[in-house]
Motif scaffolding. Structure first.
Motif, PDB file in Angstrom:
ATOM      1  N   ILE A 121     107.373 107.700 -29.176  1.00 48.08           N
ATOM      2  CA  ILE A 121     106.661 108.409 -28.102  1.00 48.08           C
ATOM      3  C   ILE A 121     107.092 107.888 -26.734  1.00 48.08           C
ATOM      4  CG2 ILE A 121     104.369 108.734 -27.075  1.00 48.08           C
ATOM      5  CD1 ILE A 121     103.315 108.911 -29.989  1.00 48.08           C
ATOM      6  N   LEU A 122     107.294 106.578 -26.623  1.00 49.00           N
ATOM      7  CA  LEU A 122     107.779 106.018 -25.353  1.00 49.00           C
ATOM      8  C   LEU A 122     109.182 106.533 -25.028  1.00 49.00           C
ATOM      9  CD1 LEU A 122     106.537 102.316 -25.425  1.00 49.00           C
ATOM     10  CD2 LEU A 122     105.760 104.166 -23.947  1.00 49.00           C
ATOM     11  N   LEU A 123     110.029 106.701 -26.036  1.00 47.20           N
ATOM     12  CA  LEU A 123     111.351 107.285 -25.794  1.00 47.20           C
ATOM     13  C   LEU A 123     111.227 108.726 -25.323  1.00 47.20           C
ATOM     14  CD1 LEU A 123     113.583 106.002 -28.746  1.00 47.20           C
ATOM     15  CD2 LEU A 123     113.492 105.172 -26.395  1.00 47.20           C
ATOM     16  N   LEU A 124     110.262 109.453 -25.856  1.00 47.99           N
ATOM     17  CA  LEU A 124     110.041 110.838 -25.417  1.00 47.99           C
ATOM     18  C   LEU A 124     109.560 110.881 -23.970  1.00 47.99           C
ATOM     19  CD1 LEU A 124     110.331 113.633 -26.678  1.00 47.99           C
ATOM     20  CD2 LEU A 124     107.920 113.532 -27.290  1.00 47.99           C
ATOM     21  N   ILE A 125     108.682 109.963 -23.596  1.00 46.29           N
ATOM     22  CA  ILE A 125     108.228 109.873 -22.197  1.00 46.29           C
ATOM     23  C   ILE A 125     109.403 109.515 -21.293  1.00 46.29           C
ATOM     24  CG2 ILE A 125     106.779 108.530 -20.607  1.00 46.29           C
ATOM     25  CD1 ILE A 125     104.743 108.319 -22.929  1.00 46.29           C
ATOM     26  N   SER A 126     110.259 108.618 -21.766  1.00 46.79           N
ATOM     27  CA  SER A 126     111.446 108.244 -21.001  1.00 46.79           C
ATOM     28  C   SER A 126     112.367 109.433 -20.796  1.00 46.79           C
ATOM     29  CB  SER A 126     112.176 107.116 -21.718  1.00 46.79           C
ATOM     30  OG  SER A 126     113.346 106.772 -21.037  1.00 46.79           O
ATOM     31  N   PHE A 127     112.508 110.263 -21.818  1.00 49.07           N
ATOM     32  CA  PHE A 127     113.310 111.489 -21.685  1.00 49.07           C
ATOM     33  C   PHE A 127     112.740 112.399 -20.612  1.00 49.07           C
ATOM     34  CE2 PHE A 127     113.039 115.990 -22.900  1.00 49.07           C
ATOM     35  CZ  PHE A 127     114.326 116.378 -22.563  1.00 49.07           C
ATOM     36  N   VAL A 128     111.427 112.567 -20.603  1.00 52.53           N
ATOM     37  CA  VAL A 128     110.794 113.445 -19.605  1.00 52.53           C
ATOM     38  C   VAL A 128     111.054 112.912 -18.195  1.00 52.53           C
ATOM     39  CG1 VAL A 128     108.562 114.259 -18.738  1.00 52.53           C
ATOM     40  CG2 VAL A 128     109.049 114.332 -21.187  1.00 52.53           C
ATOM     41  N   LEU A 129     110.906 111.603 -18.000  1.00 52.73           N
ATOM     42  CA  LEU A 129     111.154 111.003 -16.688  1.00 52.73           C
ATOM     43  C   LEU A 129     112.622 111.133 -16.285  1.00 52.73           C
ATOM     44  CD1 LEU A 129     108.994 107.784 -17.044  1.00 52.73           C
ATOM     45  CD2 LEU A 129     108.573 109.669 -15.465  1.00 52.73           C
ATOM     46  N   SER A 130     113.515 110.851 -17.219  1.00 51.18           N
ATOM     47  CA  SER A 130     114.943 110.904 -16.935  1.00 51.18           C
ATOM     48  C   SER A 130     115.404 112.324 -16.602  1.00 51.18           C
ATOM     49  CB  SER A 130     115.715 110.370 -18.141  1.00 51.18           C
ATOM     50  OG  SER A 130     117.092 110.466 -17.929  1.00 51.18           O
ATOM     51  N   SER A 131     114.985 113.278 -17.400  1.00 50.71           N
ATOM     52  CA  SER A 131     115.385 114.661 -17.130  1.00 50.71           C
ATOM     53  C   SER A 131     114.721 115.187 -15.862  1.00 50.71           C
ATOM     54  CB  SER A 131     115.063 115.554 -18.320  1.00 50.71           C
ATOM     55  OG  SER A 131     113.695 115.498 -18.620  1.00 50.71           O
ATOM     56  N   GLY A 132     113.515 114.708 -15.561  1.00 50.36           N
ATOM     57  CA  GLY A 132     112.875 115.081 -14.296  1.00 50.36           C
ATOM     58  C   GLY A 132     113.661 114.571 -13.100  1.00 50.36           C
ATOM     59  N   GLY A 133     114.178 113.336 -13.198  1.00 50.40           N
ATOM     60  CA  GLY A 133     115.014 112.798 -12.128  1.00 50.40           C
ATOM     61  C   GLY A 133     116.303 113.580 -11.959  1.00 50.40           C
ATOM     62  N   LEU A 134     116.940 113.919 -13.075  1.00 48.47           N
ATOM     63  CA  LEU A 134     118.171 114.716 -13.013  1.00 48.47           C
ATOM     64  C   LEU A 134     117.920 116.081 -12.383  1.00 48.47           C
ATOM     65  CD1 LEU A 134     119.784 114.034 -16.492  1.00 48.47           C
ATOM     66  CD2 LEU A 134     120.830 113.562 -14.283  1.00 48.47           C
ATOM     67  N   LEU A 135     116.859 116.721 -12.824  1.00 48.75           N
ATOM     68  CA  LEU A 135     116.535 118.047 -12.300  1.00 48.75           C
ATOM     69  C   LEU A 135     116.196 117.986 -10.815  1.00 48.75           C
ATOM     70  CD1 LEU A 135     116.216 120.988 -13.192  1.00 48.75           C
ATOM     71  CD2 LEU A 135     113.815 120.511 -13.630  1.00 48.75           C
ATOM     72  N   SER A 136     115.470 116.951 -10.401  1.00 48.60           N
ATOM     73  CA  SER A 136     115.143 116.791  -8.977  1.00 48.60           C
ATOM     74  C   SER A 136     116.407 116.603  -8.144  1.00 48.60           C
ATOM     75  CB  SER A 136     114.215 115.589  -8.781  1.00 48.60           C
ATOM     76  OG  SER A 136     113.025 115.758  -9.487  1.00 48.60           O
ATOM     77  N   PHE A 137     117.362 115.825  -8.653  1.00 49.77           N
ATOM     78  CA  PHE A 137     118.625 115.604  -7.952  1.00 49.77           C
ATOM     79  C   PHE A 137     119.385 116.920  -7.775  1.00 49.77           C
ATOM     80  CE2 PHE A 137     123.144 114.596  -7.801  1.00 49.77           C
ATOM     81  CZ  PHE A 137     123.189 113.626  -6.822  1.00 49.77           C
ATOM     82  N   VAL A 138     119.460 117.698  -8.839  1.00 49.71           N
ATOM     83  CA  VAL A 138     120.180 118.969  -8.772  1.00 49.71           C
ATOM     84  C   VAL A 138     119.482 119.931  -7.821  1.00 49.71           C
ATOM     85  CG1 VAL A 138     120.883 120.991 -10.116  1.00 49.71           C
ATOM     86  CG2 VAL A 138     121.201 118.701 -11.056  1.00 49.71           C
ATOM     87  N   ILE A 139     118.156 119.968  -7.837  1.00 49.69           N
ATOM     88  CA  ILE A 139     117.415 120.865  -6.934  1.00 49.69           C
ATOM     89  C   ILE A 139     117.611 120.439  -5.490  1.00 49.69           C
ATOM     90  CG2 ILE A 139     115.078 121.527  -6.232  1.00 49.69           C
ATOM     91  CD1 ILE A 139     114.364 121.564  -9.229  1.00 49.69           C
ATOM     92  N   LEU A 140     117.585 119.125  -5.214  1.00 53.04           N
ATOM     93  CA  LEU A 140     117.770 118.644  -3.839  1.00 53.04           C
ATOM     94  C   LEU A 140     119.138 119.036  -3.283  1.00 53.04           C
ATOM     95  CD1 LEU A 140     116.254 115.062  -3.979  1.00 53.04           C
ATOM     96  CD2 LEU A 140     115.506 116.912  -2.491  1.00 53.04           C
ATOM     97  N   LEU A 141     120.164 118.979  -4.125  1.00 50.95           N
ATOM     98  CA  LEU A 141     121.535 119.227  -3.667  1.00 50.95           C
ATOM     99  C   LEU A 141     122.095 120.531  -4.232  1.00 50.95           C
ATOM    100  CD1 LEU A 141     122.746 115.565  -4.049  1.00 50.95           C
ATOM    101  CD2 LEU A 141     122.333 116.774  -1.910  1.00 50.95           C
ATOM    102  N   ARG A 142     121.223 121.517  -4.429  1.00 46.86           N
ATOM    103  CA  ARG A 142     121.644 122.766  -5.065  1.00 46.86           C
ATOM    104  C   ARG A 142     122.692 123.526  -4.258  1.00 46.86           C
ATOM    105  NH1 ARG A 142     116.657 123.009  -3.224  1.00 46.86           N
ATOM    106  NH2 ARG A 142     116.097 124.523  -1.623  1.00 46.86           N
ATOM    107  N   ASN A 143     122.701 123.373  -2.946  1.00 39.62           N
ATOM    108  CA  ASN A 143     123.689 124.083  -2.127  1.00 39.62           C
ATOM    109  C   ASN A 143     125.068 123.432  -2.177  1.00 39.62           C
ATOM    110  OD1 ASN A 143     121.723 125.916  -1.322  1.00 39.62           O
ATOM    111  ND2 ASN A 143     121.112 124.656   0.427  1.00 39.62           N
ATOM    112  N   HIS A 144     125.133 122.184  -2.604  1.00 42.47           N
ATOM    113  CA  HIS A 144     126.403 121.458  -2.648  1.00 42.47           C
ATOM    114  C   HIS A 144     126.890 121.218  -4.074  1.00 42.47           C
ATOM    115  CE1 HIS A 144     125.947 120.565   1.640  1.00 42.47           C
ATOM    116  NE2 HIS A 144     124.684 120.302   1.366  1.00 42.47           N
ATOM    117  N   ALA A 145     126.032 121.463  -5.055  1.00 43.18           N
ATOM    118  CA  ALA A 145     126.354 121.111  -6.439  1.00 43.18           C
ATOM    119  C   ALA A 145     127.268 122.143  -7.087  1.00 43.18           C
ATOM    120  CB  ALA A 145     125.073 120.983  -7.249  1.00 43.18           C
ATOM    121  N   THR A 146     128.319 121.654  -7.688  1.00 41.41           N
ATOM    122  CA  THR A 146     129.179 122.461  -8.547  1.00 41.41           C
ATOM    123  C   THR A 146     129.358 121.704  -9.859  1.00 41.41           C
ATOM    124  OG1 THR A 146     131.194 121.450  -7.678  1.00 41.41           O
ATOM    125  CG2 THR A 146     130.447 123.482  -6.609  1.00 41.41           C
ATOM    126  N   LEU A 147     129.723 122.412 -10.886  1.00 42.19           N
ATOM    127  CA  LEU A 147     129.838 121.790 -12.193  1.00 42.19           C
ATOM    128  C   LEU A 147     130.904 120.701 -12.216  1.00 42.19           C
ATOM    129  CD1 LEU A 147     128.444 122.055 -14.903  1.00 42.19           C
ATOM    130  CD2 LEU A 147     130.259 123.596 -15.616  1.00 42.19           C
TER     131      LEU A 147
END
Length: 197
Positions: free
Chosen positions: A131-157
């Motif tokens: 369960i702690l690993l699942l919580i860690s996944f949620v936090l980690s993917s939330g950080g990744l998603l926040s980064f992509v949203i912040l830099l959405r105008n500059h982000a390319t694959l």
């Protein structure tokens, strides 16, 4: 056999869950892959260079520009990057990433302890670690998603750096190991048996 020996044998059979070789091997693989995810995520967050857009390098900790005349110039003040909300947003991304690593470390610790100290509560420790690993996944993917949203105008694959993909892989591994850990527990020891313990 005496009554004491029968009671002692009954207590020992209740205390130690009997795992087959295959189940122990699967649990060991889950622990190793979760530890690998922790290492990948730690390296990715410490390095922090996640996006290269033209002559600018966006990171979790600083922002760099590169030109032929002055070379590479890095600033720790992310508000000078000219992107609204970047400085505050990166604090959120860093915090979520760091909390994800800490949570994953505790999760891996519980998984290992449940394997080493096979007692009455080892199944609960395994479930809590998953369960702690699942919580860690949620936090980690939330950080990744926040980064992509912040830099959405500059982000390319192709602009995302190796460190970004390390964090992405770590997040994916955390999810797979958390779900696998819970699934292994539910197959071998159903949830109603865990509640009795």
């Amino acid at each position: 056999m005496t009554a004491i020996a029968v009671q002692a044998q009954r207590l020992l059979s209740q205390r130690r869950p009997h795992w087959s070789f295959f189940e122990s091997f699967i649990r060991t693989l889950i622990i190793v892959c979760a530890a690998l995810a922790v290492v990948l995520s730690s390296v990715s967050i410490c390095d922090g260079h996640w996006l290269l857009a033209e002559d600018r390098l966006f990171g979790l900790w600083h922002f760099c520009t590169n030109s032929n005349q002055t070379g590479t110039h890095c600033l720790r003040d992310l508000s000078q990057a000219g992107i609204p909300g970047l400085a505050v947003g990166m604090v959120l991304v860093r915090s979520m990433g760091a909390l994800a690593v800490v949570t994953a470390i505790f999760g891996v610790e519980l998984l290992m302890v449940s394997q080493v100290c096979e007692d009455l509560h080892s199944l609960r420790k395994w479930a809590l670690g998953s369960i702690l690993l699942l919580i860690s996944f949620v936090l980690s993917s939330g950080g990744l998603l926040s980064f992509v949203i912040l830099l959405r105008n500059h982000a390319t694959l192709i602009g995302f750096t190796l460190m970004f993909w390390c964090q992405f892989t770590a997040s994916f591994l955390l999810f797979l190991n958390a779900i696998s850990g819970l699934h292994v527990n539910s197959i071998t020891h159903p949830w109603d048996q865990l509640r009795k313990l």
